[in-house]
Design a protein around this motif. Sequence first.
Motif, PDB file in Angstrom:
ATOM      1  N   HIS A 388       0.800  -1.226   0.000  1.00  0.00           N
ATOM      2  CA  HIS A 388       0.000   0.000   0.000  1.00  0.00           C
ATOM      3  C   HIS A 388       0.837   1.283   0.000  1.00  0.00           C
ATOM      4  N   VAL A 415      -7.208  -1.718  -2.734  1.00  0.00           N
ATOM      5  CA  VAL A 415      -7.917  -2.369  -1.635  1.00  0.00           C
ATOM      6  C   VAL A 415      -8.815  -1.322  -1.000  1.00  0.00           C
ATOM      7  N   ASP A 416      -9.662  -1.766  -0.090  1.00  0.00           N
ATOM      8  CA  ASP A 416     -10.524  -0.813   0.622  1.00  0.00           C
ATOM      9  C   ASP A 416      -9.627   0.141   1.419  1.00  0.00           C
ATOM     10  N   PRO A 419      -9.869   0.649   6.058  1.00  0.00           N
ATOM     11  CA  PRO A 419      -9.080  -0.062   7.068  1.00  0.00           C
ATOM     12  C   PRO A 419      -7.591   0.291   7.024  1.00  0.00           C
ATOM     13  N   VAL A 420      -7.045   0.531   5.805  1.00  0.00           N
ATOM     14  CA  VAL A 420      -5.609   0.858   5.694  1.00  0.00           C
ATOM     15  C   VAL A 420      -5.313   2.182   6.394  1.00  0.00           C
ATOM     16  N   SER A 423      -5.912   2.052  10.297  1.00  0.00           N
ATOM     17  CA  SER A 423      -4.826   1.363  11.015  1.00  0.00           C
ATOM     18  C   SER A 423      -3.615   2.268  11.176  1.00  0.00           C
ATOM     19  N   PRO A 430      -1.388  -2.082   8.747  1.00  0.00           N
ATOM     20  CA  PRO A 430      -2.662  -2.559   8.180  1.00  0.00           C
ATOM     21  C   PRO A 430      -2.626  -4.063   7.955  1.00  0.00           C
ATOM     22  N   SER A 431      -3.774  -4.720   8.223  1.00  0.00           N
ATOM     23  CA  SER A 431      -3.887  -6.162   7.943  1.00  0.00           C
ATOM     24  C   SER A 431      -4.167  -6.359   6.459  1.00  0.00           C
ATOM     25  N   ALA A 432      -4.018  -7.588   6.009  1.00  0.00           N
ATOM     26  CA  ALA A 432      -4.261  -7.902   4.601  1.00  0.00           C
ATOM     27  C   ALA A 432      -5.717  -7.648   4.239  1.00  0.00           C
ATOM     28  N   GLN A 433      -5.912  -7.073   3.061  1.00  0.00           N
ATOM     29  CA  GLN A 433      -7.253  -6.756   2.581  1.00  0.00           C
ATOM     30  C   GLN A 433      -7.455  -7.413   1.217  1.00  0.00           C
ATOM     31  N   PRO A 434      -8.708  -7.864   0.944  1.00  0.00           N
ATOM     32  CA  PRO A 434      -8.969  -8.433  -0.387  1.00  0.00           C
ATOM     33  C   PRO A 434      -8.820  -7.364  -1.456  1.00  0.00           C
ATOM     34  N   TYR A 438     -11.055   0.794  -5.907  1.00  0.00           N
ATOM     35  CA  TYR A 438     -11.666   1.832  -5.093  1.00  0.00           C
ATOM     36  C   TYR A 438     -11.112   3.208  -5.516  1.00  0.00           C
TER      37      TYR A 438
END
Length: 446
Positions: A388, A415-416, A419-420, A423, A430-434, A438
Amino acid sequence: MSDLQDLRELPELGVGLVYWPEHDGLLDLVDVVEVEPQVFWFPARAPGGPYELDARAFQRLARIPKPKLVHGVGCPVGGTVADERHLRPFADSVALLQAAWASEHLSFNQAGPHDLGFLLPPVQSEEGIALAVANIRRMRELLPVPFAFETGVSYLRPVPGELPDGTFFAAVARAAGCGILLDLHNLWANERNGRQRVLDVVSELPLERVIEVHLAGGQEYAGYWVDAHSGPVAPEVMECARQVIPRLPNLKAVVYEVMPDSAPPAEETRDQLRELRELWKSRGSAATPTPPAPAVWEHALATALQSRGAVADPGIAVLRELIASVRAGKVADALPLTTRLLLLTLGGAAVDELFAGFWTATPSQPMAADEARRFAAHVGDLPLEVPHLREVMAFELAAQQAVLTGRAQAVSFGVDPGPVLTSLLEGRLPSAQPPGSYEITVSPPP
């Protein structure tokens, strides 16, 4: 380039002799010849016109296989009247002989329309300084090389209220931005005739501007010691030279002045020139170090600060760290989420190396926004495995652009972004996002 820098970059020519054809047999002992050009001029063809060069004489002079200097004896720079007939031929003489520099006397020889037939001392006052400075600046405009004035001889008692000799010479040199031809015999004659002591004069001078020294002999006349350019250099003058020449950091030539009809016997003259060579070897050996010109200083310090190599002055290392801290602070202030993402992913040591590479590759920028854009461009070209990273940098740069332009900016994420960004705002990685597609809009503040 500064005037002083011009003087520093002049060639070191060595020991010289004022040229007369009768001295041809001595030229094997000198490194440079000094030409008094007026000796080789013709009268003007038209009344008031410029003097004319003797072309054949200058051709012979040019063939002498030694560097040349040009020393004027007819257009001094200390008076209210300049003989215009000298100016252009003087400049032409300098050019034809390819002189390294030119010089004239800080004297005057005319009063109104009258030629006085002698080099006379100017008034040593603030007005006299301004007059000499204006004359020197005009002379310099005509010359293709640097200029120096000669410290003159005076047989007059000090005038009440006048500036001391050394103070006057120093003020003219600094204000005119020119060199000094330090005639030690002149100064010794002045001292002997009741004026300022030689070493006191020298102590007031900007010694880095002394590019040439004249040594000569003289003689008694009517109770005075006169500058006759006759015979050997007096032992007292040689002792002055031994004390002064080691203090001159920018000396380029030492010249013996002697008239052919009053020169010592040939072998004695050769001994004199050998003694001058020993003096020349001592030049600058006891000089107070001269700070560099401002531009040279700034460039050297900037180079040392931008390099990562070892340096002798530990203060350079401190300055490097302080500069790095300031620059890192600019980036962190302008790109806080980007900086946090790098620290959380790579660790502090790696980020320090990343910043160090940026400092080396990219000059500092006064504005934090400009520093941030350049840092983002630098990082974007590196093969960093930081999820990211480019999207977060683009988001923060877009926020800056929205403020600067007052217009909304669109940013794409793979990714979304919610959440990134959340965090990172909370100081977490940030955790992994599908993956997805976006786009968010960054609006300027209301």
